[in-house]
Design a protein around this motif. Structure first.
Motif, PDB file in Angstrom:
ATOM      1  N   THR A   1       0.623  -1.112   0.076  1.00  0.00           N
ATOM      2  CA  THR A   1       0.038   0.162   0.092  1.00  0.00           C
ATOM      3  C   THR A   1       0.953   1.340  -0.049  1.00  0.00           C
ATOM      4  OG1 THR A   1      -0.113  -0.243   2.361  1.00  0.00           O
ATOM      5  CG2 THR A   1      -2.066  -1.030   1.032  1.00  0.00           C
ATOM      6  N   ALA A   2       2.036   1.001   0.403  1.00  0.00           N
ATOM      7  CA  ALA A   2       3.024   2.202   0.022  1.00  0.00           C
ATOM      8  C   ALA A   2       3.670   2.485  -1.168  1.00  0.00           C
ATOM      9  CB  ALA A   2       4.280   1.901   1.098  1.00  0.00           C
ATOM     10  N   PRO A   3       3.674   3.487  -1.599  1.00  0.00           N
ATOM     11  CA  PRO A   3       4.117   3.857  -3.106  1.00  0.00           C
ATOM     12  C   PRO A   3       5.540   3.662  -3.427  1.00  0.00           C
ATOM     13  CG  PRO A   3       3.891   5.869  -1.963  1.00  0.00           C
ATOM     14  CD  PRO A   3       3.582   4.658  -1.081  1.00  0.00           C
ATOM     15  N   PRO A   4       6.008   2.994  -4.472  1.00  0.00           N
ATOM     16  CA  PRO A   4       7.273   2.758  -4.944  1.00  0.00           C
ATOM     17  C   PRO A   4       8.133   4.150  -4.865  1.00  0.00           C
ATOM     18  CG  PRO A   4       6.000   2.708  -6.774  1.00  0.00           C
ATOM     19  CD  PRO A   4       5.010   2.905  -5.782  1.00  0.00           C
ATOM     20  N   ASP A   5       9.466   3.928  -4.623  1.00  0.00           N
ATOM     21  CA  ASP A   5      10.328   5.097  -4.411  1.00  0.00           C
ATOM     22  C   ASP A   5      10.411   5.825  -5.716  1.00  0.00           C
ATOM     23  OD1 ASP A   5      12.239   3.850  -5.711  1.00  0.00           O
ATOM     24  OD2 ASP A   5      13.322   2.906  -3.840  1.00  0.00           O
ATOM     25  N   THR A   6       9.976   5.367  -6.857  1.00  0.00           N
ATOM     26  CA  THR A   6      10.128   6.044  -8.279  1.00  0.00           C
ATOM     27  C   THR A   6       9.122   7.268  -8.015  1.00  0.00           C
ATOM     28  OG1 THR A   6       8.417   4.415  -8.690  1.00  0.00           O
ATOM     29  CG2 THR A   6      10.753   4.284  -9.657  1.00  0.00           C
ATOM     30  N   LEU A   7       7.945   7.067  -7.320  1.00  0.00           N
ATOM     31  CA  LEU A   7       6.756   8.198  -7.115  1.00  0.00           C
ATOM     32  C   LEU A   7       7.536   9.387  -5.755  1.00  0.00           C
ATOM     33  CD1 LEU A   7       3.562   6.298  -7.039  1.00  0.00           C
ATOM     34  CD2 LEU A   7       4.915   7.335  -8.849  1.00  0.00           C
ATOM     35  N   GLN A   8       8.160   8.813  -4.697  1.00  0.00           N
ATOM     36  CA  GLN A   8       8.530   9.796  -3.997  1.00  0.00           C
ATOM     37  C   GLN A   8       9.850  10.395  -4.326  1.00  0.00           C
ATOM     38  OE1 GLN A   8      10.014   9.949   0.885  1.00  0.00           O
ATOM     39  NE2 GLN A   8       9.786   7.862  -0.006  1.00  0.00           N
ATOM     40  N   ALA A   9      10.570   9.854  -5.312  1.00  0.00           N
ATOM     41  CA  ALA A   9      11.669  10.641  -5.844  1.00  0.00           C
ATOM     42  C   ALA A   9      11.334  11.704  -6.584  1.00  0.00           C
ATOM     43  CB  ALA A   9      12.394   9.692  -6.613  1.00  0.00           C
ATOM     44  N   ARG A  10      10.058  11.752  -7.228  1.00  0.00           N
ATOM     45  CA  ARG A  10       9.566  12.743  -7.984  1.00  0.00           C
ATOM     46  C   ARG A  10       9.059  13.790  -7.045  1.00  0.00           C
ATOM     47  NH1 ARG A  10       5.198   9.649 -12.325  1.00  0.00           N
ATOM     48  NH2 ARG A  10       6.860   8.139 -13.010  1.00  0.00           N
ATOM     49  N   ALA A  11       8.457  13.546  -6.012  1.00  0.00           N
ATOM     50  CA  ALA A  11       8.054  14.495  -4.987  1.00  0.00           C
ATOM     51  C   ALA A  11       9.289  15.169  -4.478  1.00  0.00           C
ATOM     52  CB  ALA A  11       7.169  13.809  -4.045  1.00  0.00           C
ATOM     53  N   LEU A  12      10.233  14.466  -4.060  1.00  0.00           N
ATOM     54  CA  LEU A  12      11.360  15.050  -3.471  1.00  0.00           C
ATOM     55  C   LEU A  12      12.061  15.818  -4.376  1.00  0.00           C
ATOM     56  CD1 LEU A  12      13.281  14.927  -1.267  1.00  0.00           C
ATOM     57  CD2 LEU A  12      14.362  13.106  -1.902  1.00  0.00           C
ATOM     58  N   ALA A  13      12.470  15.540  -5.437  1.00  0.00           N
ATOM     59  CA  ALA A  13      13.179  16.101  -6.599  1.00  0.00           C
ATOM     60  C   ALA A  13      12.493  17.646  -6.831  1.00  0.00           C
ATOM     61  CB  ALA A  13      13.156  15.247  -7.613  1.00  0.00           C
ATOM     62  N   ASP A  14      11.234  17.392  -7.036  1.00  0.00           N
ATOM     63  CA  ASP A  14      10.249  18.611  -7.182  1.00  0.00           C
ATOM     64  C   ASP A  14      10.450  19.400  -5.843  1.00  0.00           C
ATOM     65  OD1 ASP A  14       9.274  17.743  -9.950  1.00  0.00           O
ATOM     66  OD2 ASP A  14       7.206  17.419  -9.180  1.00  0.00           O
ATOM     67  N   LEU A  15      10.507  19.047  -4.956  1.00  0.00           N
ATOM     68  CA  LEU A  15      10.630  20.060  -3.878  1.00  0.00           C
ATOM     69  C   LEU A  15      12.031  20.781  -3.856  1.00  0.00           C
ATOM     70  CD1 LEU A  15       9.901  21.155  -0.734  1.00  0.00           C
ATOM     71  CD2 LEU A  15      10.664  18.733   0.201  1.00  0.00           C
ATOM     72  N   ILE A  16      13.053  19.907  -4.138  1.00  0.00           N
ATOM     73  CA  ILE A  16      14.279  20.257  -4.163  1.00  0.00           C
ATOM     74  C   ILE A  16      14.366  21.405  -5.260  1.00  0.00           C
ATOM     75  CG2 ILE A  16      16.646  19.910  -4.758  1.00  0.00           C
ATOM     76  CD1 ILE A  16      16.312  17.163  -3.273  1.00  0.00           C
TER      77      ILE A  16
END
Length: 442
Positions: A337-352
């Motif tokens: 139910t947790a998303p793969p880190d391919t999705l978290q990486a997008r959110a993190l890179a966008d924030l940076i």
């Protein structure tokens, strides 16, 4: 922000990103706070789900040691009612990381068993994906079970979001919280924002088998948990355990599965440096569980996934993010139910990128979670316009005696931003960054 990748959830806070002197100011060329009094350049510090919890702040006694540090974690805007009910289960609960995902993992397993009319995982696992899209929307076990009883198809939108599983049995779209530490080294709840990453259009299209007539009197569904009660992710244990217990409580109050209470057998996953998870899985399998919820750590899950799935038991993790699981040969019995880190990486890179950083250092622990998230974040930063020369990515041994060498490499690189992807050892890395004038402390 890249259109179609990350969208601000304005309804959550109604506010733009905060401009914090310790995080979010950008480089000197971008007009950020350069620490004029000290002559030091302002360095923005970011974390991720492995360290963005109040437990990190407990390692620091000096006020402001983490002030302004921000980071991403899979998190949705949990309703106040859900949070209140979690705290009835655990009045001492502080963090909420993965509580919703754990709750949803158990509800999905219960609904799949109910739809299949059996507690045998090999029979009910094919129902899981189809319960997350395409049918009649429902948000709790009772309502979804009623739809199944009427012969309908279910689209479960859970506590952690709409889910919408892709073919690999993982969310195609997910909500992420952008968390921030305050001057007291605790997470500032008022500063939390939410973003979406991924695309629900990437969900699977096969809704799976049709529900069978409701079964009663069969063998009860037995759920085992493999959650971090000890080890370097122990701070995730309380919210995950609370989510699991609340799910069992709600399911059983709604009549259970097959008209019988769902049984819960709890277990500790420890961490990847011990064999706790292996011992726990052996005990859970011997006790006859049909589904195992966990582990939180991707590295731990990789040590036990074969033992679980080859035994014909379903594994569903509320917190695994490594992209290795997307294509893992799991006999159709692994879900998350947790998303793969391919999705978290997008959110993190966008924030940076949104914070105006032009050069980025990445410090990541050397395990499937750390290296996977680091590699995906780097690629997203490059896709957003940074050159590979603008990014320095370093992996480290989390069991090392110290991290002086890695910290010195960051000092020498002198980036606008540093991302720390780690677990409990992150506090020692941040202490090193602070002592060298490139950490969150100002």
């Amino acid at each position: 922000m890249r259109t179609g990748t990350t969208a601000r959830s304005i309804a959550v806070t109604g506010a733009a990103l905060l401009a914090i002197s310790a995080c979010g100011g950008g480089s000197e060329d971008e007009g950020g706070d350069t620490g004029a009094d000290s002559g030091e350049k302002q360095v923005n510090i970011y974390g991720t789900d492995g360290n963005m919890g109040n437990a990190l702040g407990e390692d620091f006694s000096e006020e402001g040691s983490l002030a302004g540090m921000r980071g991403t974690t899979p998190l949705t805007d949990l309703s106040s009612d859900f949070v209140d009910r979690l705290k009835e289960v655990d009045p001492e609960l502080q963090d909420l990381n993965y509580a919703g995902e754990t709750y949803d993992a158990i509800v999905l397993a219960a609904l799949a068993a109910q739809a299949a009319g059996t507690n045998q995982a090999t029979a009910f696992a094919p129902y899981v994906n189809g319960l997350t899209f395409g049918g009649e929307a429902c948000t709790d076990f009772a309502a979804c079970a009623e739809i199944l009883a009427g012969g309908g198809n279910v689209d479960y939108d859970g506590a952690s979001g709409p889910l919408s599983f892709a073919e690999a049995g993982e969310p195609a779209e997910a909500s992420f919280g952008i968390l921030q530490f305050g001057d007291d080294n605790a997470l500032d709840d008022d500063a939390t924002e939410f973003v979406l990453a991924g695309d629900e259009a990437n969900a699977a299209t096969d809704e799976g088998p049709d529900p069978v007539p409701t079964a009663t009197g069969g063998a009860p569904l037995v759920v085992g948990t493999l959650l971090p009660l000890t080890g370097n992710l122990a701070f995730l244990g309380p919210p995950e355990v609370a989510g699991a217990k609340l799910a069992i409580q709600d399911i059983n109050e709604a009549g259970g599965v097959f008209g019988q209470p769902v049984q819960l057998v709890e277990g500790d996953s420890g961490d990847a440096s011990t064999d706790t998870a292996t011992q726990t899985v052996d005990r859970l399998l011997q006790s006859g569980v049909n589904v195992i919820v966990g582990a939180a750590s991707s590295g731990v899950s990789l040590t036990v996934i074969d033992a679980i799935t080859q035994a014909g038991v379903m594994q569903i993790s509320p917190a695994n993010t490594s992209d290795q699981f997307t294509t893992y040969n799991d006999n159709g019995l692994y879900f998350r139910t947790a998303p793969p880190d391919t999705l978290q990486a997008r959110a993190l890179a966008d924030l940076i990128i949104e914070d105006g950083n032009n050069t980025v250092g990445i410090l990541a622990l050397n395990d499937p979670y750390g290296t996977g998230l680091a590699e995906n974040t780097l690629q997203n930063l490059v896709d957003a316009g940074l050159s590979e020369d603008d990014i320095q990515s370093i992996t480290y041994d989390p069991q090392a005696a110290n991290f002086d060498s890695e910290v010195q490499q960051m000092v020498d690189f002198n980036p606008d931003a540093i991302v720390v992807i780690g677990f409990e050892e992150s506090s020692r890395i941040l202490e090193g960054l602070n002592s060298n004038g490139v950490g969150p402390q100002r």
